[in-house]
Design a protein around this motif. Structure first.
Motif, mmCIF file in Angstrom:
data_model
loop_
_atom_site.group_PDB
_atom_site.id
_atom_site.type_symbol
_atom_site.label_atom_id
_atom_site.label_comp_id
_atom_site.label_asym_id
_atom_site.label_seq_id
_atom_site.Cartn_x
_atom_site.Cartn_y
_atom_site.Cartn_z
ATOM 1 N N ILE A 55 0.858 -1.201 0.000
ATOM 2 C CA ILE A 55 0.000 0.000 0.000
ATOM 3 C C ILE A 55 0.889 1.245 0.000
ATOM 4 O O ILE A 55 0.676 2.195 -0.763
ATOM 5 N N LYS A 56 1.913 1.213 0.850
ATOM 6 C CA LYS A 56 2.782 2.385 0.951
ATOM 7 C C LYS A 56 3.542 2.601 -0.364
ATOM 8 O O LYS A 56 3.712 3.731 -0.805
ATOM 9 N N GLU A 57 3.958 1.509 -0.978
ATOM 10 C CA GLU A 57 4.682 1.632 -2.247
ATOM 11 C C GLU A 57 3.765 2.205 -3.336
ATOM 12 O O GLU A 57 4.181 3.054 -4.140
ATOM 13 N N TYR A 58 2.514 1.759 -3.330
ATOM 14 C CA TYR A 58 1.563 2.242 -4.344
ATOM 15 C C TYR A 58 1.327 3.743 -4.177
ATOM 16 O O TYR A 58 1.233 4.499 -5.151
ATOM 17 N N TRP A 59 1.245 4.163 -2.929
ATOM 18 C CA TRP A 59 1.057 5.587 -2.646
ATOM 19 C C TRP A 59 2.305 6.375 -3.054
ATOM 20 O O TRP A 59 2.229 7.399 -3.721
ATOM 21 N N TRP A 60 3.456 5.866 -2.632
ATOM 22 C CA TRP A 60 4.721 6.586 -2.881
ATOM 23 C C TRP A 60 4.967 6.747 -4.376
ATOM 24 O O TRP A 60 5.334 7.822 -4.852
ATOM 25 N N LYS A 61 4.730 5.646 -5.107
ATOM 26 C CA LYS A 61 4.947 5.729 -6.562
ATOM 27 C C LYS A 61 4.023 6.768 -7.176
ATOM 28 O O LYS A 61 4.427 7.569 -8.009
ATOM 29 N N SER A 62 2.747 6.736 -6.756
ATOM 30 C CA SER A 62 1.773 7.635 -7.384
ATOM 31 C C SER A 62 2.054 9.089 -7.030
ATOM 32 O O SER A 62 1.784 9.981 -7.830
ATOM 33 N N MET A 63 2.603 9.335 -5.844
ATOM 34 C CA MET A 63 2.816 10.720 -5.427
ATOM 35 C C MET A 63 4.211 11.215 -5.799
ATOM 36 O O MET A 63 4.346 12.306 -6.348
ATOM 37 N N VAL A 64 5.236 10.439 -5.485
ATOM 38 C CA VAL A 64 6.605 10.930 -5.665
ATOM 39 C C VAL A 64 7.164 10.557 -7.047
ATOM 40 O O VAL A 64 7.554 11.425 -7.818
ATOM 41 N N GLN A 65 7.148 9.254 -7.337
ATOM 42 C CA GLN A 65 7.786 8.828 -8.589
ATOM 43 C C GLN A 65 7.108 9.434 -9.820
ATOM 44 O O GLN A 65 7.756 9.752 -10.803
ATOM 45 N N LEU A 66 5.790 9.611 -9.756
ATOM 46 C CA LEU A 66 5.069 10.085 -10.940
ATOM 47 C C LEU A 66 4.941 11.605 -11.033
ATOM 48 O O LEU A 66 4.358 12.111 -11.975
ATOM 49 N N HIS A 67 5.447 12.300 -10.017
ATOM 50 C CA HIS A 67 5.379 13.767 -10.087
ATOM 51 C C HIS A 67 6.785 14.343 -9.980
ATOM 52 O O HIS A 67 7.411 14.234 -8.926
ATOM 53 N N GLU A 68 7.202 14.983 -11.040
ATOM 54 C CA GLU A 68 8.531 15.600 -11.003
ATOM 55 C C GLU A 68 8.618 16.661 -9.926
ATOM 56 O O GLU A 68 9.693 16.988 -9.457
ATOM 57 N N ASN A 69 7.439 17.243 -9.596
ATOM 58 C CA ASN A 69 7.468 18.339 -8.625
ATOM 59 C C ASN A 69 7.021 17.896 -7.230
ATOM 60 O O ASN A 69 6.564 18.705 -6.432
ATOM 61 N N ILE A 70 7.143 16.600 -6.929
ATOM 62 C CA ILE A 70 6.928 16.148 -5.549
ATOM 63 C C ILE A 70 8.141 15.309 -5.152
ATOM 64 O O ILE A 70 8.536 14.389 -5.871
ATOM 65 N N VAL A 71 8.709 15.656 -4.001
ATOM 66 C CA VAL A 71 9.868 14.896 -3.516
ATOM 67 C C VAL A 71 9.553 14.349 -2.125
ATOM 68 O O VAL A 71 8.638 14.823 -1.450
ATOM 69 N N GLY A 72 10.334 13.367 -1.704
ATOM 70 C CA GLY A 72 10.075 12.703 -0.428
ATOM 71 C C GLY A 72 10.860 13.297 0.722
ATOM 72 O O GLY A 72 11.761 14.122 0.542
ATOM 73 N N LEU A 73 10.491 12.856 1.916
ATOM 74 C CA LEU A 73 11.173 13.289 3.141
ATOM 75 C C LEU A 73 10.948 12.204 4.188
ATOM 76 O O LEU A 73 9.923 11.506 4.160
ATOM 77 N N ASP A 74 11.904 12.063 5.096
ATOM 78 C CA ASP A 74 11.708 11.178 6.250
ATOM 79 C C ASP A 74 12.209 11.929 7.472
ATOM 80 O O ASP A 74 13.377 11.857 7.832
ATOM 81 N N SER A 75 11.319 12.685 8.087
ATOM 82 C CA SER A 75 11.727 13.508 9.227
ATOM 83 C C SER A 75 11.557 12.718 10.521
ATOM 84 O O SER A 75 10.828 11.727 10.565
ATOM 85 N N ALA A 76 12.224 13.188 11.579
ATOM 86 C CA ALA A 76 12.230 12.448 12.852
ATOM 87 C C ALA A 76 10.876 12.528 13.562
ATOM 88 O O ALA A 76 10.118 13.481 13.367
ATOM 89 N N ILE A 77 10.621 11.531 14.385
ATOM 90 C CA ILE A 77 9.378 11.512 15.165
ATOM 91 C C ILE A 77 9.437 12.572 16.272
ATOM 92 O O ILE A 77 8.475 13.286 16.523
ATOM 93 N N PHE A 78 10.575 12.678 16.922
ATOM 94 C CA PHE A 78 10.736 13.718 17.948
ATOM 95 C C PHE A 78 11.119 15.026 17.284
ATOM 96 O O PHE A 78 12.008 15.048 16.437
ATOM 97 N N MET A 79 10.443 16.078 17.699
ATOM 98 C CA MET A 79 10.786 17.389 17.152
ATOM 99 C C MET A 79 10.807 18.395 18.304
ATOM 100 O O MET A 79 10.306 18.112 19.402
ATOM 101 N N HIS A 80 11.340 19.575 18.028
ATOM 102 C CA HIS A 80 11.424 20.591 19.083
ATOM 103 C C HIS A 80 10.020 20.862 19.635
ATOM 104 O O HIS A 80 9.078 21.058 18.864
#
Ligand code: GAP
Length: 490
Positions: A55-80
């Motif tokens: 499911i996550k791969e299907y979402w990621w491909k449709s959002m990131v791989q298929l859009h030149e103007n969408i990029v990914g991020l993996d930010s930390a769970i803990f934040m300021h």
């Protein structure tokens, strides 16, 4: 022709069966089960982890791989911790809770009322249901906690033990917190993020500058989120630890409603591309908007317990970036070369729960069919591209070299697909086992295979069996299990 029973089961019964099936076939286990479990926390078993990954791969491909103007991020769970003050979560990310004085059980006031509305609807008292819905919405919009209690009392709402002895309604913040560093250092309180979106907002300029993206562009993220939900029920629908798949799309101020419409339609097409019936979906526009939004809707799916939100599309204005600029003291502006102007972008967000999508797929897939011999087959009609196991390889019997031949086919196909080799029990029983997991294809190896290199390919949904040459297997699988074909429909 098999006779499908799914639609003859009551929603409640269907849901019960989905839950027990999910456990029996290694999809979802209650977490810490040998210690009696932990409220609204679940573990994904050997098949669940595959389905969720797909499911996550299907979402990621449709959002990131298929859009030149969408990029990914993996930010930390803990934040300021200031991030959650800026976002408004410290002050207002809360639910109205009420305790029952006799049973000592805690409930969400709005959920108790929603249950009553459903009861009215089931009894055909639609006027009463509508009236109560409107009254509840007004109370929630105005943060009228005494008003919610009055509705509970006036409608004689009892808790599950039958008691109507209620406390006042209070607001309860949903964020989990913990201490960073050792207590001796007197370090501060930090929160487990209740949404992944804020990690995107605070990285907005880092990503924009390093990726050289121009507005409009998006940042997508998949990650865990945590909410101390008061009413944690309905299995994995409402969990305390869950995963979100979110995308923030940064646009010029004034363009946001046009992009909101675009993402609303595009996200619905993502759901429909999986072959789920359109009538199972509807949009639910938010009647009362959060203070930072100028448009918002839920994409709802008809779960066995009614139409419920699976995804949100929100036009969040410039609220979050503006607040982070204010609280951090750092400029979060974008220089638009076409307009020759600096501004804080507006944001359109799409946010879907990976676990909720998982539940949707399970509920949609679970089917009981009465076959011609009157036996009942339980089959999970999961879209093949999402199925945990794609192909089962089954020698008709172990002897005469059939097992070795089947193993050789398994060893060849496993590089491309999740395959399962199974030689135990009669072939009919093995087919049923794969149906129950949701494996779209079974390949059976028999004596004829040794003579002419042909096998039986059995299709899960139709149970149709065709005889094909082993050299055709890879091409058939590559075509039918290819995500690209579905992604092109979005
Ligand atoms: N950033 C926006 C946001 O978090 P939300 O409507 O609170 O919006 C988005 O959540 C999605 O996350 C929901 O549509 C749902 O699919 C999922 N979600 C929210 N709370 C959840 C929970 N307690 N358990 C499982 N999924 C949840």
């Amino acid at each position: 022709m098999a006779n499908q029973q799914k639609n003859t089961l009551s929603g409640e019964e269907l849901f019960k069966r989905v839950i027990s099936h999910a456990k029996e076939y290694g999809y979802v286990f209650p977490s810490s089960e040998i210690y009696e479990g932990l409220g609204a926390i679940y573990d994904y078993g050997q098949n669940g982890v595959e389905l969720k990954k797909n499911i996550k791969e299907y979402w990621w491909k449709s959002m990131v791989q298929l859009h030149e103007n969408i990029v990914g991020l993996d930010s930390a769970i803990f934040m300021h911790p200031k991030i959650w003050q800026a976002s408004g979560h410290v002050d207002s990310f809360s639910d109205p809770l009420i305790d029952n004085k006799d049973s000592k059980k805690r409930y969400r006031a709005d959920v108790l009322i929603e249950d009553k509305i459903l009861q009215y609807e089931r009894k055909g008292k639609t006027d009463k249901a509508t009236q109560l819905q409107l009254q509840m919405e007004a109370c929630l919009a105005n943060n009228d906690l005494p008003g919610l209690k009055t509705l509970i009392e006036e409608n004689e709402i009892a808790d599950e033990t039958g008691s109507k002895n209620w406390t006042d309604v209070r607001q309860f913040n949903l964020m989990f917190s913990t201490q960073m560093g050792s207590v001796a250092e007197n370090a501060g309180e930090v929160y487990l993020r209740p949404e992944t979106a804020q990690g995107i907002f605070v990285n907005f300029l880092n990503v924009q500058k390093t990726s050289r993206q121009k507005i409009p562009f998006g940042i997508a993220q998949i990650g865990k989120a945590f909410r101390n939900e008061i009413v944690a029920r309905q299995f994995i629908f409402r969990m305390r630890e869950f995963e979100q798949m979110e995308m923030q799309f940064f646009v010029r101020p004034g363009d946001e409603l046009q992009w909101y419409e675009y993402w609303k339609e595009k996200r619905l097409r993502w759901h429909l591309s999986l072959g789920i019936a359109p009538e199972k979906y509807k949009f639910h526009d938010h009647a009362k908007l959060a203070h930072y939004a100028n448009a918002a809707l839920d994409i709802e799916y008809e779960f066995p317990f009614g139409f419920k939100e699976v995804e949100g599309v929100h036009s969040r204005t410039d609220f979050d970036l503006k607040r982070h600029q204010e609280f951090s003291g750092k400029k979060l502006q974008y220089f638009d070369p076409e307009l020759n102007q600096n501004y804080i972008p507006f944001v359109v967000e799409t946010s879907i729960g990976a676990d909720r999508m998982f539940l949707l797929i399970l509920c949609n897939a679970y089917t009981e069919e009465t076959l011609e011999d009157n036996s009942v087959r339980v089959v999970m009609k999961i879209p093949p591209v999402l199925a945990p196991i794609k192909v089962a390889i089954l020698p008709l019997m172990k002897k005469d070299g059939l097992a070795e031949k089947a193993r050789a086919i398994f060893e060849d196909l496993k590089y491309s697909h999740m395959c399962q080799y199974d030689e135990k029990d009669a072939i009919g029983k093995r087919y049923r086992r794969q149906d129950a997991i949701g494996t779209p294809y079974c390949i059976t190896i028999d004596h004829q295979t040794l003579e002419d290199e042909t096998v039986t390919l059995r299709y899960r949904d139709s149970m149709e069996q065709v005889r094909i040459h082993t050299s055709q297997l890879k091409a058939i699988m590559a075509e039918e299990l290819n995500m690209d074909n579905l992604l092109r429909k979005i």
